[in-house]
Scaffold this active site. Structure first.
Site, PDB file in Angstrom:
ATOM      1  CB  CYS A 278      -0.826  -0.137   1.204  1.00  0.00           C
ATOM      2  SG  CYS A 278      -2.260  -1.345   1.177  1.00  0.00           S
TER       3      CYS A 278
HETATM    4  N1  LIG Z   1      -2.875  -5.882   1.843  1.00  0.00           N
HETATM    5  C1  LIG Z   1      -3.166  -4.966   2.622  1.00  0.00           C
HETATM    6  O1  LIG Z   1      -2.819  -4.519   3.659  1.00  0.00           O
HETATM    7  C2  LIG Z   1      -4.345  -3.980   1.811  1.00  0.00           C
HETATM    8  C3  LIG Z   1      -4.821  -2.867   2.618  1.00  0.00           C
HETATM    9  C4  LIG Z   1      -5.734  -2.062   2.091  1.00  0.00           C
HETATM   10  C5  LIG Z   1      -6.014  -2.026   0.756  1.00  0.00           C
HETATM   11  N2  LIG Z   1      -5.400  -2.911  -0.127  1.00  0.00           N
HETATM   12  C6  LIG Z   1      -5.585  -2.695  -1.527  1.00  0.00           C
HETATM   13  O2  LIG Z   1      -6.536  -4.043  -1.770  1.00  0.00           O
HETATM   14  C7  LIG Z   1      -6.318  -4.560  -2.952  1.00  0.00           C
HETATM   15  C8  LIG Z   1      -6.002  -6.205  -2.994  1.00  0.00           C
HETATM   16  O3  LIG Z   1      -4.919  -6.346  -2.149  1.00  0.00           O
HETATM   17  P1  LIG Z   1      -4.549  -7.598  -1.492  1.00  0.00           P
HETATM   18  O4  LIG Z   1      -3.055  -7.144  -0.425  1.00  0.00           O
HETATM   19  O5  LIG Z   1      -5.794  -8.284  -0.717  1.00  0.00           O
HETATM   20  O6  LIG Z   1      -3.877  -8.503  -2.675  1.00  0.00           O
HETATM   21  P2  LIG Z   1      -3.445  -9.980  -2.540  1.00  0.00           P
HETATM   22  O7  LIG Z   1      -2.470 -10.262  -3.531  1.00  0.00           O
HETATM   23  O8  LIG Z   1      -3.280 -10.474  -1.334  1.00  0.00           O
HETATM   24  O9  LIG Z   1      -4.865 -10.570  -3.057  1.00  0.00           O
HETATM   25  C9  LIG Z   1      -5.417 -10.575  -4.382  1.00  0.00           C
HETATM   26  C10 LIG Z   1      -6.144 -11.986  -4.909  1.00  0.00           C
HETATM   27  O10 LIG Z   1      -6.773 -11.551  -6.016  1.00  0.00           O
HETATM   28  C11 LIG Z   1      -6.482 -12.631  -6.946  1.00  0.00           C
HETATM   29  N3  LIG Z   1      -6.710 -12.300  -8.408  1.00  0.00           N
HETATM   30  C12 LIG Z   1      -6.032 -11.414  -8.947  1.00  0.00           C
HETATM   31  N4  LIG Z   1      -6.451 -11.265 -10.276  1.00  0.00           N
HETATM   32  C13 LIG Z   1      -7.609 -11.733 -10.252  1.00  0.00           C
HETATM   33  C14 LIG Z   1      -8.876 -11.655 -11.140  1.00  0.00           C
HETATM   34  N5  LIG Z   1      -8.741 -11.295 -12.215  1.00  0.00           N
HETATM   35  N6  LIG Z   1      -9.966 -12.196 -10.800  1.00  0.00           N
HETATM   36  C15 LIG Z   1      -9.964 -12.815  -9.392  1.00  0.00           C
HETATM   37  N7  LIG Z   1      -9.004 -12.733  -8.542  1.00  0.00           N
HETATM   38  C16 LIG Z   1      -7.831 -12.202  -9.041  1.00  0.00           C
HETATM   39  C17 LIG Z   1      -5.073 -13.072  -6.676  1.00  0.00           C
HETATM   40  O11 LIG Z   1      -4.996 -14.485  -6.923  1.00  0.00           O
HETATM   41  C18 LIG Z   1      -5.071 -12.823  -5.169  1.00  0.00           C
HETATM   42  O12 LIG Z   1      -5.431 -13.937  -4.577  1.00  0.00           O
HETATM   43  C19 LIG Z   1      -5.229  -3.729  -3.676  1.00  0.00           C
HETATM   44  O13 LIG Z   1      -5.879  -2.706  -4.368  1.00  0.00           O
HETATM   45  C20 LIG Z   1      -4.653  -3.127  -2.434  1.00  0.00           C
HETATM   46  O14 LIG Z   1      -4.030  -2.080  -2.592  1.00  0.00           O
HETATM   47  C21 LIG Z   1      -4.601  -3.869   0.341  1.00  0.00           C
END
Ligand SMILES: NC(=O)c1ccc[n+]([C@@H]2O[C@H](COP(=O)([O-])OP(=O)(O)OC[C@H]3O[C@@H](n4cnc5c(N)ncnc54)[C@H](O)[C@@H]3O)[C@@H](O)[C@H]2O)c1
Length: 428
Positions: free
Chosen positions: A274
């Site tokens: 992030c």
């Molecule tokens: N990790 C954090 O602390 C956090 C906090 C707040 C916001 N975010 C935001 O949330 C979003 C997700 O982050 P995350 O950390 O959960 O990512 P992550 O990589 O942990 O998880 C994302 C998941 O999405 C799946 N994926 C990818 N493309 C896909 C598709 N086309 N269809 C279905 N599934 C798909 C991946 O296989 C993965 O399991 C990002 O935009 C991030 O900036 C993350």
């Protein structure tokens, strides 16, 4: 006037008689799925990663903040699939896919585009779609809306579209998905009504804002605020180093002011999915509008230079002992980007290891949460942390201050410690 379709959907939401789809079951999507299932919804998770899906269907969580026990608790209401066609079963869909940067630090919205295509493929009248991925202001209206309306359905009448940023803080023992207030912005009034109704049973406090752009910008302001303030204290660490003053002592004393000061701590640089990433989404968007976001750029520069600052400290400390970095053994403690988690994405430890190796050091690492990782085609394995391994290293470099590490033992056994986190006890 509110649409009958919105009213009917809200009525079913109130009875929990809907299927809630989650696209992307990672750090954000999985904890959200758990809270939605606990609130009484049937939840269908869709992920492109078959390992994630089969693990979850077998009751195994791959996300630290979600236990296998929690998965068992919701097993009757939760299932996962790799079949995008099944998204037609969902009445509401939250999109929680990654939003990384390209090689040139521009937004990579390809995951959002792919997820939108999947959702579009099964879009039907009466569905609500909510984007949760952090992204630049305008994404919901400029990418999702035209794609979804190209089906012939109209937003606010046939389907509902909103943006609600996830604020999850992995490893935070106090605040999780349920008790962190959630911001919601919709394309139309009915979009926001439906989105609020959807989250209301699962999240303690909702904060409506007037547009999807405002909601998108809230998240970017929050993370830019952190990046800029961390940049400021990192600069203060450099200033204090030059003045021979202890930066942590200065910050602790400043933090006794009961108003007008907020404590941020210096460290080895920024990590995670992030804070090092999100401000660039805003900077990129503003470049397109002929505006240069100076605070964002400066904080980015300062934070990215911190690994170099700390590697220089290692080199100076070894030099004082008559040793060169070349050939010295450096044991890096902690490669996760922050305490007590297993995520190494964008971790400054990776830069530090690369820089130390570039200068000829023999680098090993210990991280209780990261037993193994690969970087630039090279596999690294965590070495044991015991009195022998500590005493054998020419330098111990504390990069992540995991709470399970025995710093007293390190104090007793290490030849030399470079502590980027002020983790070392002052005395035994
Ligand atoms: N990790 C954090 O602390 C956090 C906090 C707040 C916001 N975010 C935001 O949330 C979003 C997700 O982050 P995350 O950390 O959960 O990512 P992550 O990589 O942990 O998880 C994302 C998941 O999405 C799946 N994926 C990818 N493309 C896909 C598709 N086309 N269809 C279905 N599934 C798909 C991946 O296989 C993965 O399991 C990002 O935009 C991030 O900036 C993350």
């Amino acid at each position: 006037m509110s649409s009958k379709i919105a009213d009917a959907l809200i009525e079913r939401i109130e009875r929990r008689d809907i299927v809630f789809g989650i696209v992307g079951l990672g750090y954000v999507g999985l904890p959200l799925a758990v809270e939605l299932a606990r609130a009484g919804y049937r939840v269908l998770g869709f992920d492109v990663n078959p390992r994630v899906v089969s693990g979850l269907n077998a009751g195994r969580s791959h996300v630290k903040d979600v236990s296998d026990e929690q998965l068992r608790e919701i097993a009757s209401r939760f299932s996962a699939t790799t079949d995008a066609d099944r998204l037609r079963e969902a009445d509401a869909i939250s999109i929680c896919v990654p939003t990384p940067l390209s090689k040139f630090k521009d937004p990579d919205v390809s995951y959002i585009v792919a997820a939108t295509e999947a959702v579009k493929g099964t879009l039907r009248r009466g569905q609500a779609i909510i984007l949760e991925s952090t992204t630049y202001p305008g994404t919901t209206r400029e990418i999702l809306l035209p794609a979804l309306e190209s089906t012939g359905l109209t937003v606010g009448e046939d389907f509902f579209l909103a943006f609600s940023p996830e604020r999850v803080d992995p490893g935070n023992p106090t605040y999780g998905t349920r008790n962190t207030p959630k911001v919601v912005g919709g394309i139309t009034h009915d979009c926001i009504r439906v989105a609020m109704a959807l989250y209301q049973p699962a999240i303690e406090m909702l904060v409506p804002v007037s547009t999807t752009e405002a909601a998108e910008l809230v998240k970017l302001l929050e993370n830019t605020f952190r990046s800029v303030n961390i940049g400021l204290v990192n600069e203060m660490a450099i200033v204090c180093d030059k003045l021979g003053v202890n930066v942590w002592e200065v910050i602790e004393a400043a933090a006794t002011k009961p108003f007008g000061f907020m404590k941020f701590l210096p460290g080895p640089g920024l990590g995670g999915h992030c804070i090092p990433v999100d401000p660039h989404y805003l900077a990129w968007k503003m470049r397109g509008l002929n505006y240069k976001t100076r605070f964002i750029d400066l904080a980015g520069e300062l934070n990215t230079e911190m690994p170099l600052f700390w590697v220089r400290k290692v080199s100076e400390a070894l030099n004082e002992q008559g040793r060169a970095v070349r050939g010295a053994s450096v044991l890096v403690l902690g490669v996760a980007y922050k305490r007590d988690i297993d995520d190494i994405r964008e971790s400054p430890a990776l830069d530090i290891i690369r820089l130390l190796e570039g200068q000829g050091a023999r680098v090993s690492y210990h991280d209780p949460h990261v037993p193994v990782f690969a970087e630039d085609g090279h596999e690294f394995r965590s070495v044991p942390l015991d009195p022998e391994s500590v005493a054998a290293a020419d330098c111990i470099m504390i990069v992540t201050d995991h709470s399970s590490i025995d710093y007293h033992m390190i104090r007793r056994k290490a030849k030399l410690v470079v502590d980027t986190r002020n983790a070392m006890p002052k005395e035994d």
